[in-house]
Design a protein around this motif. Structure first.
Motif, PDB file in Angstrom:
ATOM      1  N   PRO A  19      47.994  39.526  35.937  1.00  0.00           N
ATOM      2  CA  PRO A  19      47.036  38.527  36.429  1.00  0.00           C
ATOM      3  C   PRO A  19      45.695  39.183  36.748  1.00  0.00           C
ATOM      4  O   PRO A  19      45.642  40.331  37.209  1.00  0.00           O
ATOM      5  CB  PRO A  19      47.708  38.007  37.711  1.00  0.00           C
ATOM      6  N   SER A  20      44.627  38.440  36.533  1.00  0.00           N
ATOM      7  CA  SER A  20      43.280  39.017  36.655  1.00  0.00           C
ATOM      8  C   SER A  20      43.039  39.616  38.030  1.00  0.00           C
ATOM      9  O   SER A  20      42.540  40.739  38.156  1.00  0.00           O
ATOM     10  CB  SER A  20      42.225  37.945  36.357  1.00  0.00           C
ATOM     11  N   GLU A  21      43.364  38.852  39.078  1.00  0.00           N
ATOM     12  CA  GLU A  21      43.064  39.327  40.426  1.00  0.00           C
ATOM     13  C   GLU A  21      43.943  40.507  40.822  1.00  0.00           C
ATOM     14  O   GLU A  21      43.509  41.391  41.548  1.00  0.00           O
ATOM     15  CB  GLU A  21      43.207  38.190  41.439  1.00  0.00           C
ATOM     16  N   GLU A  22      45.179  40.522  40.319  1.00  0.00           N
ATOM     17  CA  GLU A  22      46.060  41.664  40.600  1.00  0.00           C
ATOM     18  C   GLU A  22      45.506  42.918  39.926  1.00  0.00           C
ATOM     19  O   GLU A  22      45.438  43.998  40.537  1.00  0.00           O
ATOM     20  CB  GLU A  22      47.463  41.369  40.088  1.00  0.00           C
ATOM     21  N   TYR A  23      45.095  42.772  38.666  1.00  0.00           N
ATOM     22  CA  TYR A  23      44.526  43.915  37.938  1.00  0.00           C
ATOM     23  C   TYR A  23      43.218  44.355  38.586  1.00  0.00           C
ATOM     24  O   TYR A  23      42.953  45.555  38.735  1.00  0.00           O
ATOM     25  CB  TYR A  23      44.290  43.520  36.483  1.00  0.00           C
ATOM     26  N   ARG A  24      42.433  43.388  39.007  1.00  0.00           N
ATOM     27  CA  ARG A  24      41.167  43.686  39.674  1.00  0.00           C
ATOM     28  C   ARG A  24      41.415  44.452  40.968  1.00  0.00           C
ATOM     29  O   ARG A  24      40.707  45.414  41.279  1.00  0.00           O
ATOM     30  CB  ARG A  24      40.428  42.368  39.941  1.00  0.00           C
ATOM     31  N   SER A  25      42.418  44.024  41.707  1.00  0.00           N
ATOM     32  CA  SER A  25      42.756  44.718  42.958  1.00  0.00           C
ATOM     33  C   SER A  25      43.193  46.151  42.693  1.00  0.00           C
ATOM     34  O   SER A  25      42.861  47.071  43.446  1.00  0.00           O
ATOM     35  CB  SER A  25      43.862  43.963  43.696  1.00  0.00           C
TER      36      SER A  25
END
Length: 1645
Positions: free
Chosen positions: A515-521
């Motif tokens: 997921p984008s936000e997980e990868y971003r985190s």
């Protein structure tokens, strides 16, 4: 040299012996010898300078300041005189600095011949810094025009007698160039001297080696001044391998050939030396000579000057004069008078050539002192046949002393061929070089100078302290790459990895299935760990020494320290580079197939540079690492150690040092470091930091840095191995007077690394790298110089492609820099005309490349280059000759190059001057904002749609606020106008032509639209802050104005049509009523006369009986026409069937049931599963979306029903009759909503659409039927007449009883006409006044534009912290906004005094108009009340709607006095005012606002709600200004789960943000495309009118992340989903951080 005795040692021994034997002072002996002619003048002078051996115990050298006492008075006086003439006396003590010299002032832009002596030093300084080889010209312009010269020739009659008499030189007219040079050098500080010497060297001017004894008693060796000069050459030993050597000039050991003059000489020694050094095909004046302009003027202070020039071979055996470097020195003045300098040259020279006309005993005695010297002496005898024997005799005597041979004597007569002699001289020198091994560097010469007590400029204490500090750092450097790894740890792999992570955060290219936000985190966490890894490192010894040098040393010592750092580091880097290049060549020969080894060496070459910038870069990394750790709360602010670093760097920038903007090794910007340096700089400048940014772009090694250095006198590195990497910026001060003209305080000059760099050519990302660089620097620039070498068409095309791409991006974001194309190496004088076709072809290429770039950027493909830039092929192209006049290394700078560059500089300054009249310059805070936003956008894959800038946002908000004012002004004017027309319709209806009224409306609307457009133009031309940045939004606001006109036209036309229709119906009723009343009033009048004729007084009861009888009989006689009641249900059903013809079968089926449309009311409407199932089946909606779909249908239904109910209630509350158009308007309202793109999928289900329309129209039919019944009942003629009966009886009774009829009628007029008219007037005006008052209140900022509005609402939601309010805001935004505004209005007017003041003001205003009208009418010839009322209505036809039908007794025949009537009316006005205001005061705020014709809450809603569109993913509201913009956007997007979105399989709320997803590889379900998956990156294919920008920073969305984190479970329950499994970093966000992110996102300071 140590093994043989020097001349000075021999003479010193003799003196010592004489002194000891006579026991007298040395000075007495010398004086006595001189007075008895025992010693020549030269010997006396020489001996007088020799110190007593005892004095040798003291230091050999003292500072020049202390040694000035020893300078002769005669010399001091001569120096003072020269400095006085040149106006340099102040600069003698207060030295000129480089910063003062480089300051942009009016004087630096004038290219003219000097007129006065004081112009000469500035003329030289500016010309030499601009690399103009005419700098040494000291001719003064006499001011004679061409016309005067022509007239002088015409007036000549014959040859004058004095024509052959050559006048003496007028020294007042000019000065010898050497004197000017010496004076200027004495008045310049050491750092300016270095720059002067460097530029002189490029011009191939001879450099001063020893300055005359003007400040120091024995002169000054200019070692430091030459320290910055680097030379490249190719000795013949490397010609075959095509290698070359590069070294600092003062370190190169070579033969030194010196030339001096003994006695007088007719031959020009300096000119001969120029011939000696110049190849036959290209003569150059290395040394100033008597035949140059000003060269024949007698020298006043320059005697004793020793100049030095060099010859460096280019590796061409056929054309090189010498195979290896050779130094040539030249002593100004006679040997005898300058014995110290001659002694110095004797020590340092390989050979010394003495020019002499003859040798006599005097010369013999002097030269005999040189016995046992190892230097080879040669004589150039200029004989004319006289004294030949004597000369020859003394030469023979000197032969054993000086070891002379015949080959050492070079005779030169007047008839000697110059070329032959020069050839012979060169041959002699070649033999000397071959036979002698005596080589010396300038640095070695310093040791000789010190032995002779000659001051060496490097021996100052400050310079030596700087050297010591620098050597502590540099002396141990051997291998650059190893040193950087050990001593400069932070800029290694960790920093490069950080750069990769930062870009990946923006591009999400390696996201995979995460997921984008997980990868971003994860990326954010990785970034923080890398920073922590940096923070754990401690500054190395070398870095601590560097910091210590910057902090501890005084400014002057610090400059020396940094210069020594530069010299030493450059020297080390050159040695490393030479070694690596040799290894590279060797490996290429021996390891032809071992590419890996060669690549490794190639990488070492790329990373072999080492300079001061690397140490400053290390400071920046320590600072950034510490800042990051503090920001994350892992270190207290009070524990920071490196917080002072930006202050150090800011000081360096102010002092003229370049600052690295882009790290060329990591291709990254240390943004916080740069930001804080510039912030410190701005504070030091106290905000006076307006600047123009000038940038150069071009292919590597095409002379970009040289161009900037020549144009502005800068010091960007240009030597081999020091090609610019990344980008550097230098600050140039603009003088105060020039600053006012240019509108700026500084020029910021940015030098960039070359495009198409060979070391990046093999990388796949090389084009992207170049594109990023070009985009960034062009975006920062006001002026971009595109530098192109004409000889490489392919590279030129590549550069143009990169540049046009960057300019296109700038145009799309509102930046429009000026561009100058510089075509280098074009020397033909006709180049500009000859290249006309080339310029045309260039424009064609630029257009082609612009269209290609537009295609890549997904913008308008028909864009041309002229659309994105103000490009003029004639004015924006510069053809500049090549830099060198000849073949390096001996070629001087081409004068044409210098002059063309100066012309370009003048053009740029002129452009800046013109630009300042239209646009204000950026200051440092603005530059910082541009840098941040540009860099953030550059890091994203899609630049244009990723670009966000707070300056643009601020300018856009300011424009939106202005437009909001104009919008309201337009609306207010039209509200006033339409209320006036409604009043006129009430007062003078039959005389009004409806078609003419529509024409007036159109004209009024056009006039008001023109006002907005004019205001818009004036605002864009006003020079408002950063207004040019929002030029691209101008068309949006033009469309908004047109859309507003159309909106008002539609609504006002309907309003006028309604008013006309209503008035027509009223007029019909009123006409009948008027006829009835005439009859009744005639009967009443008749009865009144009958009663008066009776002999007795009729009592009230009898009057009542008589009146009732008359009333009954009259009504029975009247032909009363009753209003017919219509079947509204049938009418509505007719319109409904007509409207839904496509679903007629379904409609007929549903209406066929008993009761038909009467069965459908809104209280019976429900969301049936049938609606949802039909959509599921058609589109294959995922199970996880089905509940959301049901909610969406419900919300749509509620919103649409609410809108329709408002419309229905508005019509019902008007208390007017039903009009058939109501049904059509209502159906149109429903259709408009159902045709919106995001609800199309619901409309596709006919059953839902038909049911919704049936229920809404069923409700409407019910209410309209009731409204119609009420209207008929209210307007029934008999009922209306019965209502008037009491009024008629009262009037009848009063008239019979002979009460004052005028007063009664006046009271009746006030109560029945003015009272309702005044109430209506207040209701018409109060809404407008409330909006005006609200807009001028403190709260107005909240609603001045959508940006402020959103910030206010979100801040309130955060403060109040109510979950249900968040749900309403997210799910039903429109209703939430309406409720919020309504609450605001109630809060604003909760105190009745606020509203009461407005009501009183409106009432006072209209009462003044009434009184003025009464004053007018009281003097008119009016005979009846009816006539009076008609006139009254006519006068106030626009202000009051007076219903004359309410007034009884108009037709009574009693006498009427207009004056008396007016007086009575005026007396009643005060009571009437109190009565109306008291009634209003009794009402609550809700009741009052509901009665107003202009609802203030609706007007404010229109201002803040805008287009009402919501993001297709997260449903955030559009914040674009107006309602007709082309693109929708919002400052902050939110997690999609807050709107109910969930993951399909596991039913958990979806926490990704669309502003992250659009830069990722994620996919989305598209309801508009049958719920199929599509890449987020292609979202504009499906939602082309939405512009979703990535977050401008990591923390930008912290507000909504915090909300999601805190209310995760609440939202899950609300949407019947599972709570989201949020990333770990979300869980640490605090409320304070959320609010801070909100402020930053909406640019609230």
């Amino acid at each position: 040299m140590a093994s043989r005795e020097k001349p000075c040692d021999i003479i010193q021994k003799d003196i010592k012996g004489i002194t000891e034997s006579l026991q007298v002072e040395q000075k007495l002996i010398v004086d006595a010898a001189g007075s008895h002619l025992l010693l020549t003048h030269g010997k006396c002078y020489f001996l007088s300078q020799i110190k007593n051996p005892e004095e040798e115990k003291t230091p050999k050298q003292s500072a020049p300041e202390e040694a000035k006492k020893g300078v002769s008075e005669e010399r001091s006086k001569a120096l003072e005189d020269i400095l006085s003439k040149l106006k340099l006396l102040k600069q003698k003590s207060n030295k000129l600095t480089l910063q003062e010299t480089l300051e942009i002032g009016s004087g630096s832009l004038k290219q003219c011949t000097p007129h006065n002596l004081e112009d000469l030093p500035w003329h030289f300084l500016r010309k030499v810094l601009a690399l103009n080889v005419t700098a040494r010209n000291t001719s003064l312009e006499q001011g004679t025009t061409d016309g005067e010269c022509l007239r002088g020739v015409e007036n000549e009659k014959s040859i004058e007698d004095s024509i052959l008499i050559i006048p003496e030189i007028d020294t007042k007219q000019s000065m010898n160039p050497v004197d000017v040079l010496c004076a200027l050098l004495l008045c310049s500080n050491t750092f300016l001297l270095q720059e002067i010497f460097s530029k002189m060297s490029l011009c191939q001017f001879a450099l001063p080696l020893l300055l005359p004894a003007l400040e120091a008693p024995k002169g000054t060796l200019m070692l430091w001044a030459m320290r910055d000069i680097v030379k490249k050459w190719r000795p013949h030993s490397l010609a075959g391998s095509r290698g070359f050597r590069e070294e600092n000039l003062v370190l190169i050991s070579m033969p030194v050939i010196s030339f001096v003059r003994l006695g007088s000489s007719t031959c020009s020694k300096s000119k001969l030396l120029n011939d000696f050094l110049s190849p036959s095909e290209q003569y150059h004046d290395f040394f100033i000579h008597r035949d140059m302009e000003g060269g024949n003027i007698p020298r006043e202070i320059a005697d004793g000057l020793v100049e030095i020039a060099w010859y460096f071979p280019g590796g061409q055996e056929n054309s090189d004069l010498f195979s290896d470097p050779v130094a040539v020195t030249n002593l100004r003045g006679d040997v005898e008078s300058n014995w110290v300098q001659f002694s110095f040259l004797s020590e340092v020279s390989t050979a010394l050539f003495i020019f002499a006309e003859h040798i006599s005993e005097r010369e013999y005695n002097l030269l005999s002192l040189l016995k046992e010297s190892s230097t080879q002496y040669y004589f150039i005898i200029e004989h004319d046949g006289r004294n030949t024997r004597e000369t020859l005799a003394f030469l023979n005597k000197l032969a054993p002393v000086l070891k002379l041979k015949s080959s050492h004597i070079l005779p030169k007569a007047a008839t000697t061929n110059k070329a032959d002699f020069v050839g012979k001289l060169r041959s002699t020198v070649r033999r000397i070089i071959c036979s002698s091994h005596k080589n010396l560097s300038v640095q070695n010469m310093a040791d000789v100078a010190r032995e002779l007590s000659i001051w060496v400029d490097e021996d100052s204490q400050d310079c030596q302290n700087g050297l010591q500090s620098a050597e502590q750092i540099t002396q141990k450097i051997k291998d650059v790459a190893d040193y950087k790894k050990v001593m400069l740890k932070l800029q290694g792999d960790v920093w490069k990895n950080l750069a990769v992570v930062e870009k990946e955060l923006c591009r999400m290219e390696k996201q995979g299935a995460k997921p984008s936000e997980e990868y971003r985190s994860e990326l954010i966490d990785r970034s923080l760990k890398l920073r922590e890894q940096q923070h754990k490192c401690q500054p190395t010894i070398a870095l601590n020494n560097f910091i210590d040098g910057l902090i501890r040393l005084s400014p002057r010592k610090k400059h020396y320290f940094l210069k020594w750092m530069k010299f030493n580091l450059d020297s080390v880097a050159r040695e490393n580079l030479l070694r690596l290049r040799d290894a590279y060549k060797e490996k290429c020969k021996t390891l032809k197939n071992d590419g890996q080894t060669i690549v490794q060496i190639d990488r070492q070459i790329v990373s072999s540079s080492l300079g001061v910038e690397h140490f400053l870069r290390e400071l920046g990394q320590f600072y950034e690492a510490e800042y990051s750790v503090v920001k994350e709360g892992k270190m207290a602010k009070s524990n920071r150690k490196f917080v002072h670093f930006p202050n150090i760097a800011a000081d360096l920038m102010l002092e003229g040092f370049p600052l690295e903007l882009i790290d060329g090794d990591a291709s990254n910007i240390p943004l916080q470091w740069i930001t804080d340096i510039l912030t410190e700089l701005n504070e030091k400048l106290k905000g006076q930091s307006k600047m123009i940014v000038v940038t150069v772009l071009g292919v590597q090694s095409t002379g970009k840095s040289t161009l900037l250095n020549t144009m502005f006198g800068l010091q960007f590195p240009v030597s081999s191995g020091r090609c610019t990497r990344g980008a550097f910026m230098t600050l140039l001060k603009v003088s105060e007077d020039m600053g006012q003209e240019l509108g700026c305080d500084f020029l910021l000059v940015i030098d960039t690394e070359g495009l198409k760099a060979p070391e990046l050519a093999e990388l796949e990302e090389s084009y992207q790298h170049d594109n990023e660089l070009a985009t960034l620097v062009i975006g920062l620039s006001d002026i971009t110089i595109v530098n192109m070498a004409m000889e490489n068409a392919t590279e030129m095309k590549d550069v143009l492609q990169i540049v046009t791409h960057a300019f296109l991006r700038m145009k799309e974001i509102g930046q429009k820099p000026n561009c100058q194309f510089v075509h280098q190496n074009v020397s033909d004088v006709s180049a500009h005309d000859q290249n006309m076709r080339d310029r045309k072809r260039l424009l064609e290429q630029l257009n082609e490349m612009t269209q290609a770039a537009a295609k890549m950027e997904k913008v308008d493909r028909n864009t041309k280059f002229s659309h994105i830039l103000d490009y003029d092929p004639e004015m924006n192209n510069w053809y500049i000759p090549g830099l060198w006049h000849g073949v390096p290394p001996m070629a001087p700078v081409n004068m044409g190059y210098s002059e063309k560059v100066f012309e370009l500089k003048q053009h740029l300054i002129k452009f800046i001057r013109n630009r300042s009249e239209k646009t204000s310059c950026k200051d440092i805070p603005a530059f910082i904002e541009w840098l941040k936003s540009l860099w953030n956008a550059v890091k994203h894959e899609d630049f244009i749609f990723s670009f966000r800038n707070s300056l643009i946002a601020e300018a856009y908000n300011n424009l939106s606020v202005k437009y909001s004012e104009w919008d309201w002004s337009f609306r207010k004017e039209m509200h006033f106008w339409v209320s006036e027309q409604e009043n006129k319709l009430q007062n003078v209806f039959p005389q009004i032509d409806p078609s003419r009224l529509k024409c007036e409306l159109q004209q009024k609307l056009s006039t008001e639209e023109e006002k907005i457009l004019k205001n818009l133009d004036q605002y864009f031309e006003s020079g408002a802050v950063n207004i040019h940045l929002v030029e691209r939004y101008r068309e949006d606001f033009v469309r908004n104005a047109n859309s507003l006109k159309n909106e008002l036209k539609s609504s006002l036309c309907k309003k006028l049509d309604d008013a006309i229709d209503i008035k027509k119906g009223q007029h019909k009723i009123e006409s009948l009523q008027t006829e009835y009343l005439k009859t009744i009033e005639g009967k009443v009048d008749q009865l009144l006369e009958e009663c008066r004729r009776k002999e007795h007084v009729v009592e009230e009861q009898e009057l009542k009986r008589e009146f009732d009888q008359m009333w009954k009989e009259t009504l029975s006689e009247l032909p009363l026409v009753h209003l017919e009641e219509r079947d509204i249900y049938a009418d509505v059903e007719f319109y409904l069937r007509k409207h839904v013809e496509s679903q007629s079968k379904l409609v007929t089926q549903k209406l066929s049931k008993k009761g038909g449309l009467r069965n459908y009311r809104l209280n019976t409407f429900q969301i049936n599963n049938e609606y949802i199932e039909s959509i599921w089946q058609k589109y294959g909606v995922p199970h996880s979306e089905q509940y959301l779909l049901k909610i969406a249908i419900k919300e749509l239904s509620i919103a649409l029903i609410s809108k329709c109910i408002s419309y229905i209630d508005e019509k019902v509350n008007s208390r007017r009759d039903y009009v058939s158009t109501y049904c059509g308007e209502l159906l149109c309202l429903i259709s408009q909503k159902l045709q919106e793109s995001h609800v199309q999928k619901f409309v596709a289900m006919p059953i839902f659409e038909v049911d919704l329309k049936l229920h809404i129209l069923g409700e409407a039919a019910y209410k309209f039927q009731q409204m119609h019944k009420d209207f008929i009942k209210e307007n029934d003629p008999q009922r209306c007449l019965e209502k008037l009966k009491p009024h008629y009886f009262s009037l009848f009774k009063d008239l019979y009883q002979e009460k004052d009829a005028q007063q009664i009628r006046a009271k009746d007029f006030c109560d029945r006409c003015l009272h309702p008219a005044l109430e209506d007037h207040i209701n018409q005006r109060l809404g407008i006044e409330i909006v005006d008052k609200f807009r001028n209140s403190e709260q107005s900022i909240e609603c001045s534009c959508r940006n402020f509005f959103q910030f206010t609402i979100l801040k309130e939601l955060l403060d109040e912290w109510k979950f249900d309010q968040y749900v309403k805001y997210i799910r039903n935004y429109e209703e939430f906004v309406k409720n919020w505004i309504w609450k605001r209005m109630k809060d604003c007017y909760i105190k009745k005094e606020n509203l009461k003041n407005l009501e009183e003001d409106i009432m006072s205003g209209i009462l003044r108009k009434i009184k003025n009208t009464l004053n007018i009418l009281k003097n008119k010839d009016v005979t009846s009340l009816s006539e009076f009322v008609d006139n009254f209505c006519l006068e106030l036809q626009k202000d009051l709607a007076i219903s004359k039908g309410n007034l009884v007794g108009l037709e009574f025949s009693s006498a009427f006095d207009p004056g008396q009537f007016s007086a009575y009316v005026e007396n009643f006005l005060l009571d009437l005012q109190k009565q109306i205001l008291s009634k209003l005061d009794f009402l609550d705020i809700a009741s009052k606002l509901s009665r107003l014709s202009v609802k203030p809450q609706d007007e404010i809603f229109k201002q803040v709600f805008g287009c009402g569109k919501q993001c297709p993913f997260c449903k955030v509201a559009c914040e674009a200004g107006g309602g007709a913009h082309k693109e929708h956007f919002a400052a902050v997007h939110r997690p999609q789960g807050l709107g109910g979105w969930r993951l399909h399989q596991i039913e958990t709320l979806y926490y990704n943000m669309c502003s992250t997803d659009v830069a990722s590889n994620q996919e989305f379900y598209c309801p508009e495309k049958d719920y199929q998956l599509h890449p987020y990156k292609d979202y504009r294919v499906y939602y082309p009118d939405w512009h979703i920008q990535p977050d401008p920073s990591i923390n930008a969305s912290d507000y909504w992340k915090f909300i999601f984190k805190e209310l995760n479970h609440d939202f899950a329950r609300e949407y019947r989903a599972k709570p989201a499994d949020l990333p770990e970093d979300w869980k640490t966000i605090t409320k304070e951080q959320a609010f801070q992110a909100l402020k930053e996102s909406y640019n609230m300071k």
